[in-house]
Motif scaffolding. Structure first.
Motif, PDB file in Angstrom:
ATOM      1  N   SER A  43       0.824  -1.198   0.000  1.00 54.74           N
ATOM      2  CA  SER A  43       0.000   0.000   0.000  1.00 54.74           C
ATOM      3  C   SER A  43       0.863   1.254   0.000  1.00 54.74           C
ATOM      4  CB  SER A  43      -0.921  -0.013   1.230  1.00 54.74           C
ATOM      5  OG  SER A  43      -1.680   1.165   1.305  1.00 54.74           O
ATOM      6  N   ARG A  44       1.911   1.248   0.816  1.00 53.22           N
ATOM      7  CA  ARG A  44       2.803   2.414   0.897  1.00 53.22           C
ATOM      8  C   ARG A  44       3.535   2.629  -0.427  1.00 53.22           C
ATOM      9  NH1 ARG A  44       6.823   1.932   5.692  1.00 53.22           N
ATOM     10  NH2 ARG A  44       7.452   0.140   4.419  1.00 53.22           N
ATOM     11  N   ALA A  45       3.973   1.537  -1.062  1.00 53.76           N
ATOM     12  CA  ALA A  45       4.715   1.654  -2.314  1.00 53.76           C
ATOM     13  C   ALA A  45       3.831   2.153  -3.462  1.00 53.76           C
ATOM     14  CB  ALA A  45       5.323   0.301  -2.686  1.00 53.76           C
ATOM     15  N   LEU A  46       2.543   1.841  -3.420  1.00 52.66           N
ATOM     16  CA  LEU A  46       1.627   2.223  -4.504  1.00 52.66           C
ATOM     17  C   LEU A  46       0.811   3.468  -4.186  1.00 52.66           C
ATOM     18  CD1 LEU A  46       0.314  -1.306  -5.566  1.00 52.66           C
ATOM     19  CD2 LEU A  46       2.045   0.086  -6.720  1.00 52.66           C
ATOM     20  N   ALA A  47       1.081   4.089  -3.031  1.00 48.63           N
ATOM     21  CA  ALA A  47       0.312   5.267  -2.611  1.00 48.63           C
ATOM     22  C   ALA A  47       0.338   6.341  -3.691  1.00 48.63           C
ATOM     23  CB  ALA A  47       0.879   5.817  -1.307  1.00 48.63           C
ATOM     24  N   GLY A  48      -0.853   6.905  -3.953  1.00 47.04           N
ATOM     25  CA  GLY A  48      -0.978   7.946  -4.957  1.00 47.04           C
ATOM     26  C   GLY A  48      -1.248   7.425  -6.353  1.00 47.04           C
ATOM     27  N   LYS A  49      -0.994   6.135  -6.575  1.00 46.99           N
ATOM     28  CA  LYS A  49      -1.209   5.548  -7.900  1.00 46.99           C
ATOM     29  C   LYS A  49      -2.339   4.528  -7.901  1.00 46.99           C
ATOM     30  CE  LYS A  49       3.096   4.173  -8.148  1.00 46.99           C
ATOM     31  NZ  LYS A  49       4.357   3.577  -8.640  1.00 46.99           N
ATOM     32  N   VAL A  50      -2.416   3.734  -6.825  1.00 41.58           N
ATOM     33  CA  VAL A  50      -3.416   2.670  -6.723  1.00 41.58           C
ATOM     34  C   VAL A  50      -4.024   2.708  -5.325  1.00 41.58           C
ATOM     35  CG1 VAL A  50      -3.814   0.167  -6.792  1.00 41.58           C
ATOM     36  CG2 VAL A  50      -2.142   1.199  -8.352  1.00 41.58           C
ATOM     37  N   GLU A  51      -5.337   2.618  -5.243  1.00 39.45           N
ATOM     38  CA  GLU A  51      -6.012   2.501  -3.951  1.00 39.45           C
ATOM     39  C   GLU A  51      -5.922   1.035  -3.517  1.00 39.45           C
ATOM     40  OE1 GLU A  51     -10.489   2.671  -1.984  1.00 39.45           O
ATOM     41  OE2 GLU A  51     -10.223   2.920  -4.147  1.00 39.45           O
ATOM     42  N   VAL A  52      -5.241   0.774  -2.434  1.00 39.48           N
ATOM     43  CA  VAL A  52      -5.053  -0.591  -1.956  1.00 39.48           C
ATOM     44  C   VAL A  52      -5.965  -0.856  -0.761  1.00 39.48           C
ATOM     45  CG1 VAL A  52      -3.435  -2.264  -0.967  1.00 39.48           C
ATOM     46  CG2 VAL A  52      -2.667  -0.697  -2.770  1.00 39.48           C
ATOM     47  N   LEU A  53      -6.788  -1.882  -0.868  1.00 30.68           N
ATOM     48  CA  LEU A  53      -7.586  -2.373   0.252  1.00 30.68           C
ATOM     49  C   LEU A  53      -7.079  -3.757   0.618  1.00 30.68           C
ATOM     50  CD1 LEU A  53     -11.277  -1.478  -0.756  1.00 30.68           C
ATOM     51  CD2 LEU A  53      -9.655  -0.131   0.582  1.00 30.68           C
ATOM     52  N   ALA A  54      -6.810  -3.975   1.888  1.00 27.77           N
ATOM     53  CA  ALA A  54      -6.325  -5.283   2.357  1.00 27.77           C
ATOM     54  C   ALA A  54      -7.420  -5.955   3.174  1.00 27.77           C
ATOM     55  CB  ALA A  54      -5.061  -5.112   3.195  1.00 27.77           C
ATOM     56  N   VAL A  55      -7.737  -7.181   2.823  1.00 25.30           N
ATOM     57  CA  VAL A  55      -8.806  -7.917   3.500  1.00 25.30           C
ATOM     58  C   VAL A  55      -8.324  -8.403   4.865  1.00 25.30           C
ATOM     59  CG1 VAL A  55     -10.287  -9.961   3.392  1.00 25.30           C
ATOM     60  CG2 VAL A  55      -9.869  -8.599   1.323  1.00 25.30           C
ATOM     61  N   GLN A  56      -9.177  -8.205   5.865  1.00 23.24           N
ATOM     62  CA  GLN A  56      -8.888  -8.719   7.212  1.00 23.24           C
ATOM     63  C   GLN A  56      -9.870  -9.844   7.520  1.00 23.24           C
ATOM     64  OE1 GLN A  56      -6.478  -8.733   9.170  1.00 23.24           O
ATOM     65  NE2 GLN A  56      -6.700  -7.367  10.912  1.00 23.24           N
ATOM     66  N   TYR A  57      -9.368 -11.072   7.563  1.00 27.30           N
ATOM     67  CA  TYR A  57     -10.212 -12.213   7.886  1.00 27.30           C
ATOM     68  C   TYR A  57     -10.540 -12.210   9.377  1.00 27.30           C
ATOM     69  CZ  TYR A  57      -7.744 -13.912   3.659  1.00 27.30           C
ATOM     70  OH  TYR A  57      -7.173 -14.044   2.419  1.00 27.30           O
ATOM     71  N   PRO A  58     -11.676 -12.784   9.772  1.00 26.95           N
ATOM     72  CA  PRO A  58     -11.973 -12.903  11.202  1.00 26.95           C
ATOM     73  C   PRO A  58     -11.009 -13.874  11.881  1.00 26.95           C
ATOM     74  CG  PRO A  58     -13.603 -14.090   9.896  1.00 26.95           C
ATOM     75  CD  PRO A  58     -12.759 -13.333   8.922  1.00 26.95           C
ATOM     76  N   GLY A  59     -10.847 -13.696  13.191  1.00 25.98           N
ATOM     77  CA  GLY A  59     -10.026 -14.609  13.969  1.00 25.98           C
ATOM     78  C   GLY A  59      -8.603 -14.158  14.188  1.00 25.98           C
ATOM     79  N   ARG A  60      -8.246 -12.928  13.758  1.00 28.45           N
ATOM     80  CA  ARG A  60      -6.870 -12.463  13.924  1.00 28.45           C
ATOM     81  C   ARG A  60      -6.832 -10.959  14.185  1.00 28.45           C
ATOM     82  NH1 ARG A  60      -6.054 -15.545   9.019  1.00 28.45           N
ATOM     83  NH2 ARG A  60      -8.113 -16.158   9.749  1.00 28.45           N
ATOM     84  N   VAL A 241       8.222  -7.396  -7.133  1.00 26.65           N
ATOM     85  CA  VAL A 241       6.808  -7.764  -7.209  1.00 26.65           C
ATOM     86  C   VAL A 241       5.940  -6.514  -7.344  1.00 26.65           C
ATOM     87  CG1 VAL A 241       4.880  -8.851  -6.000  1.00 26.65           C
ATOM     88  CG2 VAL A 241       7.147  -9.909  -5.936  1.00 26.65           C
ATOM     89  N   VAL A 242       6.223  -5.510  -6.512  1.00 21.27           N
ATOM     90  CA  VAL A 242       5.444  -4.271  -6.584  1.00 21.27           C
ATOM     91  C   VAL A 242       5.608  -3.603  -7.950  1.00 21.27           C
ATOM     92  CG1 VAL A 242       5.251  -1.923  -5.672  1.00 21.27           C
ATOM     93  CG2 VAL A 242       5.393  -3.859  -4.104  1.00 21.27           C
ATOM     94  N   ALA A 243       6.810  -3.638  -8.504  1.00 20.92           N
ATOM     95  CA  ALA A 243       7.026  -3.053  -9.828  1.00 20.92           C
ATOM     96  C   ALA A 243       6.197  -3.776 -10.880  1.00 20.92           C
ATOM     97  CB  ALA A 243       8.514  -3.114 -10.184  1.00 20.92           C
ATOM     98  N   GLU A 244       6.132  -5.102 -10.803  1.00 20.10           N
ATOM     99  CA  GLU A 244       5.330  -5.878 -11.754  1.00 20.10           C
ATOM    100  C   GLU A 244       3.843  -5.568 -11.596  1.00 20.10           C
ATOM    101  OE1 GLU A 244       5.995  -7.843 -14.220  1.00 20.10           O
ATOM    102  OE2 GLU A 244       8.123  -8.312 -14.011  1.00 20.10           O
ATOM    103  N   VAL A 245       3.389  -5.506 -10.340  1.00 18.66           N
ATOM    104  CA  VAL A 245       1.985  -5.195 -10.077  1.00 18.66           C
ATOM    105  C   VAL A 245       1.645  -3.804 -10.598  1.00 18.66           C
ATOM    106  CG1 VAL A 245       0.307  -4.712  -8.249  1.00 18.66           C
ATOM    107  CG2 VAL A 245       1.753  -6.748  -8.108  1.00 18.66           C
ATOM    108  N   SER A 246       2.499  -2.845 -10.301  1.00 18.54           N
ATOM    109  CA  SER A 246       2.266  -1.473 -10.749  1.00 18.54           C
ATOM    110  C   SER A 246       2.205  -1.392 -12.270  1.00 18.54           C
ATOM    111  CB  SER A 246       3.375  -0.565 -10.206  1.00 18.54           C
ATOM    112  OG  SER A 246       3.188   0.762 -10.628  1.00 18.54           O
ATOM    113  N   GLN A 247       3.135  -2.067 -12.935  1.00 14.14           N
ATOM    114  CA  GLN A 247       3.157  -2.041 -14.394  1.00 14.14           C
ATOM    115  C   GLN A 247       1.892  -2.650 -14.982  1.00 14.14           C
ATOM    116  OE1 GLN A 247       3.514  -4.555 -16.930  1.00 14.14           O
ATOM    117  NE2 GLN A 247       3.718  -3.000 -18.535  1.00 14.14           N
ATOM    118  N   LEU A 248       1.454  -3.765 -14.402  1.00 12.91           N
ATOM    119  CA  LEU A 248       0.233  -4.413 -14.873  1.00 12.91           C
ATOM    120  C   LEU A 248      -0.979  -3.492 -14.722  1.00 12.91           C
ATOM    121  CD1 LEU A 248       0.238  -8.135 -13.641  1.00 12.91           C
ATOM    122  CD2 LEU A 248      -0.036  -7.338 -15.994  1.00 12.91           C
TER     123      LEU A 248
END
Length: 256
Positions: A43-60, A241-248
């Motif tokens: 999320s920090r690496a893509l800030a300003g370019k992509v809105e990142v939402l991270a799923v939080q599963y129950p139990g943690r 990995v972040v560079a590949e994701v960003s490029q995609l």
């Protein structure tokens, strides 16, 4: 210990950076035993370019009082209901390991229930749903479960060292392993959105052929990227990995 700032989009989703409503969105699904905070660096690496939402599963973490869910389809349905529906056509789904199966099932629900197609699906460190291995880590005793997870290297050793933390962590970990090891899709389910498979070249849980088989699960385009590393290659090679994701994401046109 540093505190990771986060906004609760819902009980199920965390946003770590200010979001630009015009930006494409990426919903990230953690691995077995993982939590939303795993994706804070992304999320920090893509800030300003992509809105990142991270799923939080129950139990943690902050949801540790809620019972964990031990069925992929049930978990996917609850995540789907909780996620915002305002820009599915500008949404990417990214899942690692167990999270890849969940992301795939949520993409299927988006297409079936909303009649909308996400822009793309990135499945990391997970064999295609049609490639089944008989596994029973979830049936091991606590010591065996901990040893198996520790050997993969994706969990902070401090989690297992502290008895209280271990006591809180184990039920969710076992539920996650139950969910992914009993995941048995019927036939060869497909989505229409593109699928991009990421895999480590030395991943003991996913061979290159098993990752390539994701091609069978989309009527859209398919690509595969192979990284140096094991199951948690994406931790060691986060920048690549972040560079590949960003490029995609930034090079693919969204749709209404």
């Amino acid at each position: 210990m540093s505190v990771i700032p986060q906004n609760h989009v819902s009980a199920w989703a965390r946003s770590f950076q200010p979001a630009d409503e015009r930006a494409p969105r990426m919903v990230c699904f953690p691995h077995a035993g993982g939590a939303a905070s795993y994706y804070f660096p992304v999320s920090r690496a893509l800030a300003g370019k992509v809105e990142v939402l991270a799923v939080q599963y129950p139990g943690r973490q902050d949801r540790h009082r809620e019972p964990a869910i031990s069925n992929i389809h049930t978990l996917a349905a609850q995540v789907f209901r909780a996620l915002p529906k305002d820009k599915v056509g500008r949404t990417w789904l990214f899942g690692h390991s167990m999270g890849a199966a969940l992301a795939f099932e949520v993409a299927r629900l988006m297409e079936a229930e909303l009649n909308e197609t996400p822009t793309g699906l990135i499945v990391s460190g997970r064999r295609a749903p049609s490639r089944i291995r008989e596994e029973a880590v979830h049936r091991q005793d606590d010591a065996g479960l901990i040893a198996t997870v520790a050997a993969l290297g994706g969990t902070d050793p401090a989690t297992f060292a502290d008895p209280e933390t271990r006591r809180l962590f184990l039920p969710a970990l076992r539920a996650d392993y139950t969910a992914i090891e009993t995941y048995r899709p019927v036939g060869i389910p497909r989505v229409t959105c593109p699928i991009h498979a990421f895999v480590g070249d030395a991943d003991p849980l996913t061979t290159l052929e098993e990752a390539k088989a994701w091609r069978e699960h989309t009527s859209g385009t398919f690509s595969m990227r192979v990284f140096k590393g094991d199951h948690f290659y994406l931790t060691a090679r986060a920048d690549k990995v972040v560079a590949e994701v960003s490029q995609l994401i930034l090079s693919t046109p969204s749709h209404p």
